[in-house]
Design a protein around this motif. Sequence first.
Motif, PDB file in Angstrom:
ATOM      1  N   LYS A   1      26.894  -0.746   4.335  1.00 39.13           N
ATOM      2  CA  LYS A   1      27.011  -2.091   4.750  1.00 39.13           C
ATOM      3  C   LYS A   1      26.132  -3.156   4.086  1.00 39.13           C
ATOM      4  CE  LYS A   1      30.491  -0.851   7.598  1.00 39.13           C
ATOM      5  NZ  LYS A   1      31.551  -1.469   7.260  1.00 39.13           N
ATOM      6  N   LEU A   2      24.954  -2.628   3.754  1.00 41.79           N
ATOM      7  CA  LEU A   2      23.990  -3.574   3.187  1.00 41.79           C
ATOM      8  C   LEU A   2      24.368  -4.001   1.771  1.00 41.79           C
ATOM      9  CD1 LEU A   2      21.318  -4.843   2.786  1.00 41.79           C
ATOM     10  CD2 LEU A   2      20.405  -2.791   2.044  1.00 41.79           C
ATOM     11  N   ASP A   3      25.263  -2.970   1.045  1.00 40.97           N
ATOM     12  CA  ASP A   3      25.826  -3.374  -0.180  1.00 40.97           C
ATOM     13  C   ASP A   3      26.835  -4.364  -0.117  1.00 40.97           C
ATOM     14  OD1 ASP A   3      24.011  -1.713  -1.736  1.00 40.97           O
ATOM     15  OD2 ASP A   3      25.160   0.026  -1.790  1.00 40.97           O
ATOM     16  N   GLU A   4      27.776  -4.110   0.981  1.00 41.58           N
ATOM     17  CA  GLU A   4      28.729  -4.890   1.179  1.00 41.58           C
ATOM     18  C   GLU A   4      28.193  -6.504   1.458  1.00 41.58           C
ATOM     19  OE1 GLU A   4      31.259  -3.622   4.487  1.00 41.58           O
ATOM     20  OE2 GLU A   4      31.807  -1.755   3.239  1.00 41.58           O
ATOM     21  N   ALA A   5      27.045  -6.612   2.499  1.00 44.63           N
ATOM     22  CA  ALA A   5      26.657  -7.692   2.794  1.00 44.63           C
ATOM     23  C   ALA A   5      26.099  -8.477   1.376  1.00 44.63           C
ATOM     24  CB  ALA A   5      25.522  -7.482   3.826  1.00 44.63           C
TER      25      ALA A   5
END
Length: 174
Positions: free
Chosen positions: A40-44
């Motif tokens: 999710k951090l990568d997506e954000a």
Amino acid sequence: MPLLFGEVLVIQPPTDNLYKLVAIFGLIVWGFSFYIPLQKLDEAQLEFAKWNAEWNPILFRALDVDNNAREQLECAIADAKVSVNDPNPDQYCEAIEAKFLEQKLAASNLELNMAELRGRKNIVDELEKRYDRYRCYGLVCTFVGFVTMILGFWCWYVKVQRPLDLALRREADK
């Protein structure tokens, strides 16, 4: 024990003992508790990068246009002050008025861009809240998975494996 089914390796969960199953389940939950928040951090971060790529040039261009219009207006006013003694001051007034309208148009474009930028910032803030929520879930899953894993392995060792080892030792001693 892994079974070979055709060409695919099938791993069966340890169903011979509930404690082992709980321990393996805790290990899996603990492992995924690191993976999901990082994903999710990568997506954000990808969304932040897209946002910056789209809006930073627009913002800088709008600020440049506004600054240039202000400079041109200041130059026209300075020219008008210098040429106060000129017999035809109307041409300077028209030039100042044109520069003033340019500056006003640039300012309104800047306001529109800033309003859209604030809307995009709300989207980014929502992404940040979502990531914080996933990070919180990840921490809870890390704790639950770790405790489940430790309790499962400990119960398995104390309640199952130790008595089996003792029984095997007694039999070996006979």
